[in-house]
Scaffold this active site. Structure first.
Site, PDB file in Angstrom:
ATOM      1  N   GLY A  40     -13.261  11.496  -0.625  1.00  0.00           N
ATOM      2  CA  GLY A  40     -12.661  10.426  -1.526  1.00  0.00           C
ATOM      3  C   GLY A  40     -14.905   9.972  -1.712  1.00  0.00           C
ATOM      4  O   GLY A  40     -14.886   9.867  -2.782  1.00  0.00           O
ATOM      5  N   PHE A  77      -3.563  -0.621  -2.612  1.00  0.00           N
ATOM      6  CA  PHE A  77      -3.882   0.643  -2.327  1.00  0.00           C
ATOM      7  C   PHE A  77      -4.160   1.603  -3.956  1.00  0.00           C
ATOM      8  O   PHE A  77      -3.708   0.985  -4.801  1.00  0.00           O
ATOM      9  CB  PHE A  77      -2.230   1.767  -2.568  1.00  0.00           C
ATOM     10  CG  PHE A  77      -2.445   2.748  -2.080  1.00  0.00           C
ATOM     11  CD1 PHE A  77      -3.538   3.579  -1.170  1.00  0.00           C
ATOM     12  CD2 PHE A  77      -2.441   3.900  -3.591  1.00  0.00           C
ATOM     13  CE1 PHE A  77      -3.717   4.752  -0.764  1.00  0.00           C
ATOM     14  CE2 PHE A  77      -2.572   4.956  -3.043  1.00  0.00           C
ATOM     15  CZ  PHE A  77      -3.202   5.590  -2.067  1.00  0.00           C
ATOM     16  N   VAL A  78      -5.193   2.160  -4.061  1.00  0.00           N
ATOM     17  CA  VAL A  78      -6.124   1.757  -5.267  1.00  0.00           C
ATOM     18  C   VAL A  78      -6.532   3.087  -5.394  1.00  0.00           C
ATOM     19  O   VAL A  78      -6.665   4.140  -4.080  1.00  0.00           O
ATOM     20  CB  VAL A  78      -7.785   1.324  -5.338  1.00  0.00           C
ATOM     21  CG1 VAL A  78      -7.316  -0.290  -5.766  1.00  0.00           C
ATOM     22  CG2 VAL A  78      -8.500   0.990  -3.826  1.00  0.00           C
ATOM     23  N   ARG A 136      -8.258  11.779  -7.874  1.00  0.00           N
ATOM     24  CA  ARG A 136      -8.982  11.987  -8.194  1.00  0.00           C
ATOM     25  C   ARG A 136     -11.083  11.116  -8.833  1.00  0.00           C
ATOM     26  O   ARG A 136     -11.177  11.293  -9.265  1.00  0.00           O
ATOM     27  CB  ARG A 136      -9.959  13.189  -6.790  1.00  0.00           C
ATOM     28  CG  ARG A 136      -9.456  12.759  -5.620  1.00  0.00           C
ATOM     29  CD  ARG A 136     -10.593  13.400  -4.597  1.00  0.00           C
ATOM     30  NE  ARG A 136      -9.344  13.773  -3.316  1.00  0.00           N
ATOM     31  CZ  ARG A 136      -9.281  13.450  -2.123  1.00  0.00           C
ATOM     32  NH1 ARG A 136      -9.998  12.249  -2.579  1.00  0.00           N
ATOM     33  NH2 ARG A 136      -8.967  13.274  -1.223  1.00  0.00           N
ATOM     34  N   ASP A 146     -16.445   6.015   0.706  1.00  0.00           N
ATOM     35  CA  ASP A 146     -15.680   5.499  -0.925  1.00  0.00           C
ATOM     36  C   ASP A 146     -14.909   4.086  -0.782  1.00  0.00           C
ATOM     37  O   ASP A 146     -15.800   3.338  -1.196  1.00  0.00           O
ATOM     38  CB  ASP A 146     -14.740   6.549  -1.908  1.00  0.00           C
ATOM     39  CG  ASP A 146     -14.075   7.151  -0.560  1.00  0.00           C
ATOM     40  OD1 ASP A 146     -14.257   7.394   0.832  1.00  0.00           O
ATOM     41  OD2 ASP A 146     -12.452   7.964  -0.301  1.00  0.00           O
ATOM     42  N   LYS A 192     -12.034  -3.575   2.330  1.00  0.00           N
ATOM     43  CA  LYS A 192     -10.652  -4.179   1.923  1.00  0.00           C
ATOM     44  C   LYS A 192     -11.307  -5.079   3.762  1.00  0.00           C
ATOM     45  O   LYS A 192     -10.947  -4.523   4.529  1.00  0.00           O
ATOM     46  CB  LYS A 192      -9.718  -3.028   2.661  1.00  0.00           C
ATOM     47  CG  LYS A 192      -9.336  -2.175   1.737  1.00  0.00           C
ATOM     48  CD  LYS A 192      -7.456  -1.803   1.232  1.00  0.00           C
ATOM     49  CE  LYS A 192      -7.410  -0.870  -0.003  1.00  0.00           C
ATOM     50  NZ  LYS A 192      -6.560   0.031   0.649  1.00  0.00           N
ATOM     51  N   ASP A 223     -11.285   1.219   5.132  1.00  0.00           N
ATOM     52  CA  ASP A 223     -10.045   0.413   5.037  1.00  0.00           C
ATOM     53  C   ASP A 223      -9.917  -0.305   6.919  1.00  0.00           C
ATOM     54  O   ASP A 223     -10.115  -1.769   6.417  1.00  0.00           O
ATOM     55  CB  ASP A 223      -8.930   1.397   5.099  1.00  0.00           C
ATOM     56  CG  ASP A 223      -7.764   0.535   4.698  1.00  0.00           C
ATOM     57  OD1 ASP A 223      -7.524  -0.339   4.727  1.00  0.00           O
ATOM     58  OD2 ASP A 223      -6.917   2.075   5.095  1.00  0.00           O
TER      59      ASP A 223
HETATM   60  P1  IMP Z   1     -10.423   4.021   7.360  1.00  0.00           P
HETATM   61  O1  IMP Z   1     -10.834   5.151   8.458  1.00  0.00           O
HETATM   62  O2  IMP Z   1      -9.011   3.280   7.365  1.00  0.00           O
HETATM   63  O3  IMP Z   1     -10.844   2.950   6.863  1.00  0.00           O
HETATM   64  O4  IMP Z   1      -9.589   4.554   6.160  1.00  0.00           O
HETATM   65  C1  IMP Z   1     -10.644   5.301   4.584  1.00  0.00           C
HETATM   66  C2  IMP Z   1      -9.919   6.326   4.418  1.00  0.00           C
HETATM   67  O5  IMP Z   1      -8.405   6.322   4.288  1.00  0.00           O
HETATM   68  C3  IMP Z   1     -11.107   6.881   2.861  1.00  0.00           C
HETATM   69  O6  IMP Z   1     -11.887   7.119   2.946  1.00  0.00           O
HETATM   70  C4  IMP Z   1      -9.889   6.719   2.442  1.00  0.00           C
HETATM   71  O7  IMP Z   1      -9.247   7.835   2.473  1.00  0.00           O
HETATM   72  C5  IMP Z   1      -8.896   6.687   2.764  1.00  0.00           C
HETATM   73  N1  IMP Z   1      -7.674   5.275   1.780  1.00  0.00           N
HETATM   74  C6  IMP Z   1      -8.092   3.777   2.483  1.00  0.00           C
HETATM   75  N2  IMP Z   1      -7.639   3.162   1.257  1.00  0.00           N
HETATM   76  C7  IMP Z   1      -7.283   4.155   0.378  1.00  0.00           C
HETATM   77  C8  IMP Z   1      -6.730   3.577  -0.676  1.00  0.00           C
HETATM   78  O8  IMP Z   1      -6.800   2.436  -1.280  1.00  0.00           O
HETATM   79  N3  IMP Z   1      -6.882   5.158  -1.810  1.00  0.00           N
HETATM   80  C9  IMP Z   1      -6.922   5.849  -1.161  1.00  0.00           C
HETATM   81  N4  IMP Z   1      -7.021   6.007  -0.296  1.00  0.00           N
HETATM   82  C10 IMP Z   1      -7.759   5.369   0.733  1.00  0.00           C
END
Ligand code: IMP
Length: 186
Positions: A55, A163-164, A176, A111, A142, A114
């Site tokens: 990402g 979701f983006v 992407r 990127d 987020k 979440d």
């Molecule tokens: P985390 O481990 O839950 O913090 O998520 C991180 C990863 O989830 C990011 O590097 C993205 O690949 C993916 N991700 C989280 N939210 C989104 C979104 O809104 N769109 C696309 N990918 C996301």
């Protein structure tokens, strides 16, 4: 054949509608600010920027063009979300670092943060290598979605828990390559 990157007002993916959220101009303006701030803080150091693939590849590339001090780069690759819009809650390392990061100043480039699971996993991996310091820059955060205790040092934009896609962020591995960021309209 579907066409993308036409500066559309809206983008339909099946029956889901995505609408413009952050424009190229807004993103590039913020990249310049982040680049300046980070450059000033690391002026007397030789940091290694570590991008988290896939990402971060577009953000990392644009951010680096705004870094005006000497630096090095490397990449981690984590397993992706799969084809879903919600986290699988699992992370797997697919590509290790090449650089020797012991006693080095590390800046992780994400990127989006979440739940914080990926960044927590990466931080733990990096700390095992005993760097001199470690900070995190993410284009998007987020805050309402965070489940792990992580410290994010530089944040491009705080966004709602939606979701983006675009600018490196995928939906089932696609989109992407969009130059700007779109959000799922509900
Ligand atoms: P985390 O481990 O839950 O913090 O998520 C991180 C990863 O989830 C990011 O590097 C993205 O690949 C993916 N991700 C989280 N939210 C989104 C979104 O809104 N769109 C696309 N990918 C996301």
């Amino acid at each position: 054949m579907d066409s993308v990157n036409n500066n559309e007002k809206e983008l339909w993916i099946g029956d889901e509608k995505f609408i413009p959220f952050l424009s190229e101009e807004e993103i590039q303006k913020r990249n310049a600010e982040l680049g300046k701030e980070i450059s000033n803080e690391y002026r007397s150091k030789l940091p290694i920027f570590i991008g988290v693939l896939n990402g971060s590849f577009i953000f990392m590339s644009d951010l680096m063009k705004n870094i005006n001090i000497n630096c090095e780069i490397d990449f981690f690759k984590l397993s992706s979300y799969g084809d879903e819009k919600i986290s699988s809650g699992r992370v797997r390392l697919v590509k290790e670092l090449n650089a020797d990061i012991r006693d080095r100043h590390i800046i992780i480039v994400e990127d989006i943060v979440d739940t914080g699971l990926s960044i927590k996993y990466i931080e733990e991996l990096i700390m095992e290598h005993k760097p001199a310091s470690m900070k995190v820059v993410t284009l998007l955060l987020k805050p309402d979605s965070l489940k792990y205790d992580v410290k994010i040092d530089y944040i491009g934009f705080k966004i709602p828990n939606k979701f983006v896609i675009g600018y490196g962020l995928d939906y089932a591995q696609k989109y992407r390559n969009l130059r700007s960021i779109y959000v799922l309209s509900e």
